[in-house]
Design a protein around this motif. Structure first.
Motif, PDB file in Angstrom:
ATOM      1  N   ALA A 565     -33.539  90.685  73.832  1.00 27.14           N
ATOM      2  CA  ALA A 565     -33.234  91.576  72.828  1.00 27.14           C
ATOM      3  C   ALA A 565     -32.279  90.722  72.112  1.00 27.14           C
ATOM      4  O   ALA A 565     -31.532  89.756  72.486  1.00 27.14           O
ATOM      5  CB  ALA A 565     -32.738  92.722  73.551  1.00 27.14           C
ATOM      6  N   THR A 566     -31.867  91.461  70.871  1.00 32.21           N
ATOM      7  CA  THR A 566     -30.870  90.828  69.911  1.00 32.21           C
ATOM      8  C   THR A 566     -29.635  91.973  69.871  1.00 32.21           C
ATOM      9  O   THR A 566     -30.036  92.946  69.812  1.00 32.21           O
ATOM     10  CB  THR A 566     -31.703  90.915  68.514  1.00 32.21           C
ATOM     11  OG1 THR A 566     -32.598  90.172  68.650  1.00 32.21           O
ATOM     12  CG2 THR A 566     -30.384  90.160  67.657  1.00 32.21           C
ATOM     13  N   TYR A 567     -28.544  91.241  70.000  1.00 30.68           N
ATOM     14  CA  TYR A 567     -27.125  91.899  69.799  1.00 30.68           C
ATOM     15  C   TYR A 567     -26.291  91.288  68.788  1.00 30.68           C
ATOM     16  O   TYR A 567     -26.519  89.961  68.900  1.00 30.68           O
ATOM     17  CB  TYR A 567     -26.509  92.035  71.226  1.00 30.68           C
ATOM     18  CG  TYR A 567     -27.267  93.103  72.264  1.00 30.68           C
ATOM     19  CD1 TYR A 567     -27.035  94.482  72.136  1.00 30.68           C
ATOM     20  CD2 TYR A 567     -28.155  92.575  73.128  1.00 30.68           C
ATOM     21  CE1 TYR A 567     -27.711  95.343  72.954  1.00 30.68           C
ATOM     22  CE2 TYR A 567     -28.834  93.512  73.985  1.00 30.68           C
ATOM     23  CZ  TYR A 567     -28.760  94.798  73.937  1.00 30.68           C
ATOM     24  OH  TYR A 567     -29.236  95.514  74.788  1.00 30.68           O
ATOM     25  N   ARG A 573     -22.049  88.271  64.900  1.00 30.34           N
ATOM     26  CA  ARG A 573     -22.737  87.142  65.501  1.00 30.34           C
ATOM     27  C   ARG A 573     -24.003  87.511  66.266  1.00 30.34           C
ATOM     28  O   ARG A 573     -23.840  88.288  66.889  1.00 30.34           O
ATOM     29  CB  ARG A 573     -21.702  86.192  66.229  1.00 30.34           C
ATOM     30  CG  ARG A 573     -22.349  84.924  66.927  1.00 30.34           C
ATOM     31  CD  ARG A 573     -21.507  84.456  67.920  1.00 30.34           C
ATOM     32  NE  ARG A 573     -20.146  84.304  67.584  1.00 30.34           N
ATOM     33  CZ  ARG A 573     -19.717  83.078  66.906  1.00 30.34           C
ATOM     34  NH1 ARG A 573     -20.575  81.845  66.862  1.00 30.34           N
ATOM     35  NH2 ARG A 573     -18.483  82.688  66.482  1.00 30.34           N
ATOM     36  N   CYS A 574     -25.046  87.078  65.654  1.00 33.98           N
ATOM     37  CA  CYS A 574     -26.449  87.438  66.235  1.00 33.98           C
ATOM     38  C   CYS A 574     -26.602  86.478  67.306  1.00 33.98           C
ATOM     39  O   CYS A 574     -26.531  85.390  67.415  1.00 33.98           O
ATOM     40  CB  CYS A 574     -27.482  87.236  65.195  1.00 33.98           C
ATOM     41  SG  CYS A 574     -29.155  87.624  65.641  1.00 33.98           S
ATOM     42  N   GLN A 575     -26.843  87.218  68.493  1.00 35.47           N
ATOM     43  CA  GLN A 575     -27.144  86.458  69.878  1.00 35.47           C
ATOM     44  C   GLN A 575     -28.138  87.374  70.358  1.00 35.47           C
ATOM     45  O   GLN A 575     -28.437  88.314  70.367  1.00 35.47           O
ATOM     46  CB  GLN A 575     -25.850  86.392  70.716  1.00 35.47           C
ATOM     47  CG  GLN A 575     -24.658  85.879  70.245  1.00 35.47           C
ATOM     48  CD  GLN A 575     -23.524  85.743  70.918  1.00 35.47           C
ATOM     49  OE1 GLN A 575     -23.074  84.735  71.418  1.00 35.47           O
ATOM     50  NE2 GLN A 575     -22.938  86.765  71.230  1.00 35.47           N
ATOM     51  N   ARG A 576     -28.841  86.362  71.333  1.00 39.24           N
ATOM     52  CA  ARG A 576     -30.138  87.165  72.214  1.00 39.24           C
ATOM     53  C   ARG A 576     -30.065  86.877  73.612  1.00 39.24           C
ATOM     54  O   ARG A 576     -29.555  86.136  74.313  1.00 39.24           O
ATOM     55  CB  ARG A 576     -31.429  86.325  71.689  1.00 39.24           C
ATOM     56  CG  ARG A 576     -31.450  86.346  70.215  1.00 39.24           C
ATOM     57  CD  ARG A 576     -32.972  86.245  69.829  1.00 39.24           C
ATOM     58  NE  ARG A 576     -33.125  87.033  68.496  1.00 39.24           N
ATOM     59  CZ  ARG A 576     -32.900  86.292  67.147  1.00 39.24           C
ATOM     60  NH1 ARG A 576     -33.123  85.158  67.430  1.00 39.24           N
ATOM     61  NH2 ARG A 576     -33.073  86.886  65.890  1.00 39.24           N
ATOM     62  N   THR A 577     -30.436  88.091  74.162  1.00 41.70           N
ATOM     63  CA  THR A 577     -30.424  88.039  75.841  1.00 41.70           C
ATOM     64  C   THR A 577     -31.984  87.750  76.148  1.00 41.70           C
ATOM     65  O   THR A 577     -32.712  87.638  75.287  1.00 41.70           O
ATOM     66  CB  THR A 577     -30.296  89.551  76.126  1.00 41.70           C
ATOM     67  OG1 THR A 577     -31.416  90.230  75.845  1.00 41.70           O
ATOM     68  CG2 THR A 577     -29.017  90.121  76.044  1.00 41.70           C
ATOM     69  N   HIS A 578     -31.959  87.144  77.295  1.00 44.67           N
ATOM     70  CA  HIS A 578     -33.280  86.737  77.680  1.00 44.67           C
ATOM     71  C   HIS A 578     -33.423  87.530  78.971  1.00 44.67           C
ATOM     72  O   HIS A 578     -32.744  87.961  79.933  1.00 44.67           O
ATOM     73  CB  HIS A 578     -33.283  85.450  78.034  1.00 44.67           C
ATOM     74  CG  HIS A 578     -32.989  84.567  76.772  1.00 44.67           C
ATOM     75  ND1 HIS A 578     -34.178  84.498  75.880  1.00 44.67           N
ATOM     76  CD2 HIS A 578     -32.164  83.817  76.224  1.00 44.67           C
ATOM     77  CE1 HIS A 578     -33.771  83.826  74.954  1.00 44.67           C
ATOM     78  NE2 HIS A 578     -32.452  83.362  74.985  1.00 44.67           N
ATOM     79  N   ARG A 579     -34.941  87.860  79.520  1.00 42.19           N
ATOM     80  CA  ARG A 579     -35.117  88.495  80.476  1.00 42.19           C
ATOM     81  C   ARG A 579     -34.928  87.668  81.876  1.00 42.19           C
ATOM     82  O   ARG A 579     -35.636  86.862  81.831  1.00 42.19           O
ATOM     83  CB  ARG A 579     -36.565  88.922  80.335  1.00 42.19           C
ATOM     84  CG  ARG A 579     -37.306  89.858  81.550  1.00 42.19           C
ATOM     85  CD  ARG A 579     -38.347  90.576  81.405  1.00 42.19           C
ATOM     86  NE  ARG A 579     -39.505  89.466  81.515  1.00 42.19           N
ATOM     87  CZ  ARG A 579     -40.678  89.600  80.693  1.00 42.19           C
ATOM     88  NH1 ARG A 579     -40.812  90.834  80.297  1.00 42.19           N
ATOM     89  NH2 ARG A 579     -41.317  88.902  80.810  1.00 42.19           N
ATOM     90  N   PHE A 624     -30.065  88.540  61.059  1.00 42.35           N
ATOM     91  CA  PHE A 624     -30.949  88.226  62.335  1.00 42.35           C
ATOM     92  C   PHE A 624     -31.789  87.255  62.072  1.00 42.35           C
ATOM     93  O   PHE A 624     -32.564  87.055  62.732  1.00 42.35           O
ATOM     94  CB  PHE A 624     -31.835  89.730  62.542  1.00 42.35           C
ATOM     95  CG  PHE A 624     -31.178  90.894  62.755  1.00 42.35           C
ATOM     96  CD1 PHE A 624     -30.456  91.117  63.986  1.00 42.35           C
ATOM     97  CD2 PHE A 624     -30.884  92.025  61.708  1.00 42.35           C
ATOM     98  CE1 PHE A 624     -29.987  92.298  64.202  1.00 42.35           C
ATOM     99  CE2 PHE A 624     -30.246  92.935  62.185  1.00 42.35           C
ATOM    100  CZ  PHE A 624     -29.831  93.185  63.303  1.00 42.35           C
ATOM    101  N   ASP A 625     -31.727  86.593  60.811  1.00 37.59           N
ATOM    102  CA  ASP A 625     -32.635  85.258  60.513  1.00 37.59           C
ATOM    103  C   ASP A 625     -31.833  84.087  61.073  1.00 37.59           C
ATOM    104  O   ASP A 625     -30.440  83.704  60.317  1.00 37.59           O
ATOM    105  CB  ASP A 625     -32.752  85.446  59.055  1.00 37.59           C
ATOM    106  CG  ASP A 625     -34.126  84.526  58.706  1.00 37.59           C
ATOM    107  OD1 ASP A 625     -34.310  83.744  59.627  1.00 37.59           O
ATOM    108  OD2 ASP A 625     -34.637  84.663  57.829  1.00 37.59           O
ATOM    109  N   ASP A 626     -32.189  83.266  61.786  1.00 37.66           N
ATOM    110  CA  ASP A 626     -31.551  82.069  62.299  1.00 37.66           C
ATOM    111  C   ASP A 626     -31.502  81.093  60.879  1.00 37.66           C
ATOM    112  O   ASP A 626     -30.688  80.404  61.148  1.00 37.66           O
ATOM    113  CB  ASP A 626     -32.279  81.688  63.543  1.00 37.66           C
ATOM    114  CG  ASP A 626     -32.165  82.320  64.598  1.00 37.66           C
ATOM    115  OD1 ASP A 626     -31.281  83.065  64.648  1.00 37.66           O
ATOM    116  OD2 ASP A 626     -32.929  82.318  65.675  1.00 37.66           O
ATOM    117  N   ASP A 627     -32.392  81.096  60.253  1.00 38.80           N
ATOM    118  CA  ASP A 627     -32.650  80.295  59.129  1.00 38.80           C
ATOM    119  C   ASP A 627     -31.686  80.504  57.753  1.00 38.80           C
ATOM    120  O   ASP A 627     -31.611  79.341  57.157  1.00 38.80           O
ATOM    121  CB  ASP A 627     -34.001  80.219  58.677  1.00 38.80           C
ATOM    122  CG  ASP A 627     -34.765  79.662  59.799  1.00 38.80           C
ATOM    123  OD1 ASP A 627     -34.411  78.996  60.660  1.00 38.80           O
ATOM    124  OD2 ASP A 627     -36.082  79.994  59.976  1.00 38.80           O
TER     125      ASP A 627
END
Lengths: 692, 199
Positions: A565-567, A573-579, A624-627
């Motif tokens: 998920a994205t928080y 700062r957009c960061q992602r969780t992983h399952r 939300f866009d890394d690029d």
């Protein structure tokens, strides 16, 4: 810059560096116990001995030895190795050989270094020292016989956490690390003591005797218990999250983690929604997904978009929020709000809701005004950063709000709105401090923005920032400190009222009057449920909390450890969780639930994979866009229309958090957090430890 | 820690405050240190507190910490480091006998026996009346064996002189501090042995 030679390699380092740091800069690791790069230098473990010439013909402690021009250092000469072996032998004299039952086993500095420098047998036949048990509260368990007196914990508590309660009493072999008065460490960062301890003297109480490090699956993720976005590592085994550790991210959390993020995880195993429920005859009955979706479809069929609304909670991920937004708009509803606390941001201007200077920006600030926030509870890691800046000196801190112990010296200007008005008008002495400061900073807490007059306070803060130079060329010190991990993500994903849509207050009023009769709660638990009136409530979330109690249909979702998920943190700062583990029972990832529901409702969302959902997110906001770089917009006025300070209530500013250890469905379900609440007291910072 | 550690059975006094005279003294000591460095006064202040109370209770240490605006733990650290700060109450007579090597070779065992004979309690024990304590080197090895009592040293003891000394303490008679054989400071016993004639 002095030049020296380490193990035959010539290196040039800034003056004032130590030999150990110089060695580290060229990749030579010198063993150590007491040295820690974020703490002051103690030089008392003697493990980092090296041979240095010119100088006395004896080994020197490299952690405390400043570099000098022309120094020749040998880090693993026979002399240095022999010296370290001697140190190790002394350390092991009193260290128990209880590795098989020690929680640190497998990730113990002493164990690792004993492998390199320890003798294979002991020459010591006398009795070993035993130390009485110590009490340090419900989070840290102690086995002080194992302590090697590196004093890292004492230095952490005194320097970083700002709670000088730990000390070393006695001396020599009888030295003991203790609080002396047997009380719980009154810090929201106490879990970090466990990470710092190089041996098994301080260990994680909640993780005691559960697992060995090599059995764990390690998943890199993001903490969602506050809006800091602390980088974490989730250690799991089977379907169970066993512990959470911080990861290093210099820009966000350095290497600290707040206690809630570390210890509330036992809440992930309690009160979980593991199957859908549908309310029949006034009671929630277990149901299948098809029945639950059917019940919603029946209710939605023919309903007008204007009568529908959705609210997102504090831990909702950006993916689910953007899909719910799309689903609601295809149903014709514009009534959405991700601000379940009713905070007044200007959603059209990013600067009005971001921690603009960035967390790392605190290091550069030279004056700070905190308004309506208690950073110690709202973001302990940010509070530690402020304290770090404070310790460097030349940093004036003032606060408008209830008096609080923030762990650093600050001036409490009062709690009233009047004071803020005076500062903004420049008539208060602190206005001058901000004006002359090169990089002034203001932290605006949720306590200032969730009030009924929040928009006016925001406008006032905006004026203050503009007039007093808080925002100037190359510096934006206007900082909003969020308390919810989901908030900025929701604002970026556009989970806000559309044209003619209702906001939180509007939705609640609509429910009371009957104008709104369908409410979709995406993990929203902290709203006054009684005000939802007779509305049909769908609750999608992970825990059976207030929302699920009130709901007519419950859809079991995944917690942050169970989904990719994205928080977006308070800085944007957009960061992602992983399952790390799978959701329990029939629970599913939240975006997938919404995607499936949309099909049943006849408004099928086009996204079939997480990647497509993320593309959708990227199309909504560049965050939300890394690029794509996020465009920086010009500083404008925001707040009450026109930027004019509107009617301001006289109520004093109060922090929104009254009980640090219980703020969300997960921590409310956590037994450890309940114990902490018991020990540390509710709603105040009074010590209620065993002797307090 | 062991014998130095606070005794959990001794109740903490409800409150502690310096007497007026002691407060004057403390203020003088604090004033010796530059502004912001008042914590340096912790040791003399603890000494004053100990003299006032007879021992250092946690209440007294908290009081000193408060006076110097330092966290209490910083005061506990100092007080537990030095054994001359008493963390538990002592008897009316607090006798500290050095038993390190010089004193031991010169007969500290006899002095120990004398104390036990006079006070009737084993060495190392403590009651309301007397505390017989073994201490590390008192730094007066030339005049060994040595006993410290109140602020004075009693040197060159033998079984007999020690017994007389302890009896006098017990009876509250005046005592003569220093060498008990008439030695002047730390001159050789029986007068000078070298440099008798001036050049």
């Amino acid at each position: 810059m002095p030049k020296l030679t380490i193990d035959g390699i010539e290196v040039e380092v800034p003056a004032g560096s130590t030999v150990l740091q110089a060695a580290e800069s060229i990749g030579i690791e010198i063993p150590r116990f007491c040295y820690h790069e974020r703490l002051s230098i103690a030089g008392n473990c003697r493990m980092c001995l090296v041979e240095v010439s010119p100088g006395p013909p004896k080994p020197a402690a490299s952690c405390a030895l400043p570099v000098a021009e022309g120094m020749i250092v040998k880090t693993d000469s026979p002399l240095a190795v022999k010296a370290r072996k001697g140190v190790m032998e002394f350390l092991l004299i009193n260290h128990p050989l209880d590795c098989p039952i020690c929680d640190q086993g497998g990730e113990c500095d002493l164990q690792d270094q004993a492998l390199a420098f320890g003798y294979d047998r002991s020459r010591y036949n006398e009795p070993k020292r035993a130390v009485e048990e110590k009490y340090m509260g419900p989070l840290v368990s102690t086995e002080m016989t194992r302590c090697i007196h590196c004093t890292r914990c004492i230095r952490f508590a005194t320097e970083v956490a700002g709670v000088p309660e730990l000390g070393a009493v006695g001396r020599g072999e009888h030295m003991e690390v203790t609080t002396y008065v047997e009380r719980a460490i009154d810090s929201e960062l106490s879990g970090n003591l466990v990470d710092l301890c190089p041996v098994g003297a301080l260990t994680n109480k909640a993780y005691a005797y559960i697992a060995r490090p090599w059995e764990l699956k390690k998943t890199e993720s993001i903490d969602v218990f506050d809006a800091v976005g602390t980088n974490i590592r989730i250690d799991s085994r089977g379907g169970e999250v066993l512990r959470v550790l911080p990861r290093i991210n210099e820009d966000v959390n350095e290497e600290w983690l707040a206690d809630k993020g570390r210890y509330a995880i036992d809440g992930l195993k309690r009160q979980r929604l593991d199957r859908p429920y549908v309310r029949k005859d006034g009671r929630l009955q277990p149901a299948t997904w098809a029945e639950a979706f059917g019940a919603i479809a029946e209710r939605v069929k023919g309903a007008s978009g204007a009568s529908m609304a959705a609210l997102a909670g504090d831990m909702a991920c950006a993916e689910s929020m953007v899909l719910l937004r799309d689903l609601m708009s295809s149903l014709g509803s514009r009534s959405l709000d991700c601000r379940q606390d009713g905070a007044a941001f200007d959603v059209t201007q990013r600067e009005s809701y971001l921690f603009n200077s960035g967390i790392a920006g605190i290091d550069e600030a030279d004056a700070l005004l905190i308004v309506g926030s208690n950073p110690r509870w709202e973001a302990p890691v940010i509070n530690a950063r402020i304290r770090k800046r404070y310790l460097r000196g030349g940093f004036k801190v003032a606060m408008i709000g209830e008096p609080r112990d923030l762990t650093y010296k600050h001036e409490n200007l009062g709690a009233g709105v009047d004071v803020l008005r005076q500062v903004a008008a420049g008539t208060h002495p602190f206005a001058e401090v901000l004006k002359v400061a090169e990089r002034p900073m203001i932290i605006l807490g949720m306590g200032a923005l969730t009030r009924p007059d929040g928009a006016a306070v925001l406008a006032l803060a905006n004026t203050l920032a503009t007039d007093l130079g808080v925002v100037k060329d190359g510096w934006n010190g206007f900082n909003v400190l969020h308390t919810a991990a989901a908030r900025v993500g929701g604002l970026e994903a556009g989970f806000v009222p559309g044209p003619n849509g209702r906001d939180l207050e509007g939705i609640l009023k609509g429910c009371e009057s009957g104008a709104v009769d369908f409410v979709y709660l995406l993990g929203a638990d902290e709203i006054p449920m009684a005000r939802l009136g007779k509305a049909f409530v769908v609750y999608q979330g992970s825990h059976g909390d207030a929302g699920a109690m009130r709901a007519d249909v419950v859809l079991p979702g995944a917690a942050y450890t169970e989904k990719d998920a994205t928080y977006v943190n308070t800085e944007g700062r957009c960061q992602r969780t992983h399952r790390a583990v799978f959701p329990p029972g029939d629970a599913r990832e939240d975006w997938a639930i919404l995607r499936a529901l949309s099909e049943v409702l006849g408004h099928k969302l086009p996204q079939d994979s997480l990647a497509q959902v993320r593309d959708r997110l990227a199309s909504v906001s560049a965050v939300f866009d890394d690029d794509t770089a996020v465009p920086v917009s010009a500083w404008g006025t925001f707040g009450e229309p026109g930027g004019e300070p509107g009617e301001l209530a006289d109520a004093p500013f109060e922090s929104v958090i009254t009980t640090y250890y219980m703020t969300d469905p997960i921590s409310r379900a956590s037994r450890t957090m309940a114990e902490c609440t018991e020990v540390y007291g509710k709603g105040n910072q009074q010590r209620t430890g065993t002797n307090g | 820690m062991s014998s130095h550690a606070p005794d959990p059975n001794v109740p903490e006094p409800a409150s502690f405050a310096f007497t007026e005279a002691n407060m004057v003294e403390a203020t003088k000591i604090i004033a010796k240190y530059p502004a912001g460095r008042q914590r340096s006064a912790v040791m003399p202040l603890l000494d004053i507190a100990q003299r006032q109370e007879g021992w250092l209770s946690r209440t007294a240490m908290d009081y000193v910490a408060d006076l110097l605006s330092v966290p209490p733990i910083r005061v506990y650290e100092v007080a537990t480091f030095y054994t001359m700060y008493r963390l538990r109450p002592t008897g009316k007579h607090h006798i500290e006998l050095c038993t390190n090597i010089a004193c031991w070779l010169r007969g500290s065992d006899d002095v120990k026996r004398a104390a036990e004979d006079v006070f009737g309690v084993p060495f190392g024990s403590s009651n309301d009346d007397v505390t017989l304590e073994e201490v590390e080197c008192a730094g007066a090895c030339v005049n060994a064996p040595v006993v410290a009592y109140k602020d004075d040293y009693y040197e060159d003891l033998t079984y007999d002189t020690a017994k007389a000394l302890f009896q006098a303490m017990k009876d509250g008679k005046p005592l003569t501090p220093g060498s008990q054989i008439g030695r002047q400071t730390s001159c050789p016993e029986g007068g000078p042995t070298t440099l008798k004639e001036s050049a």
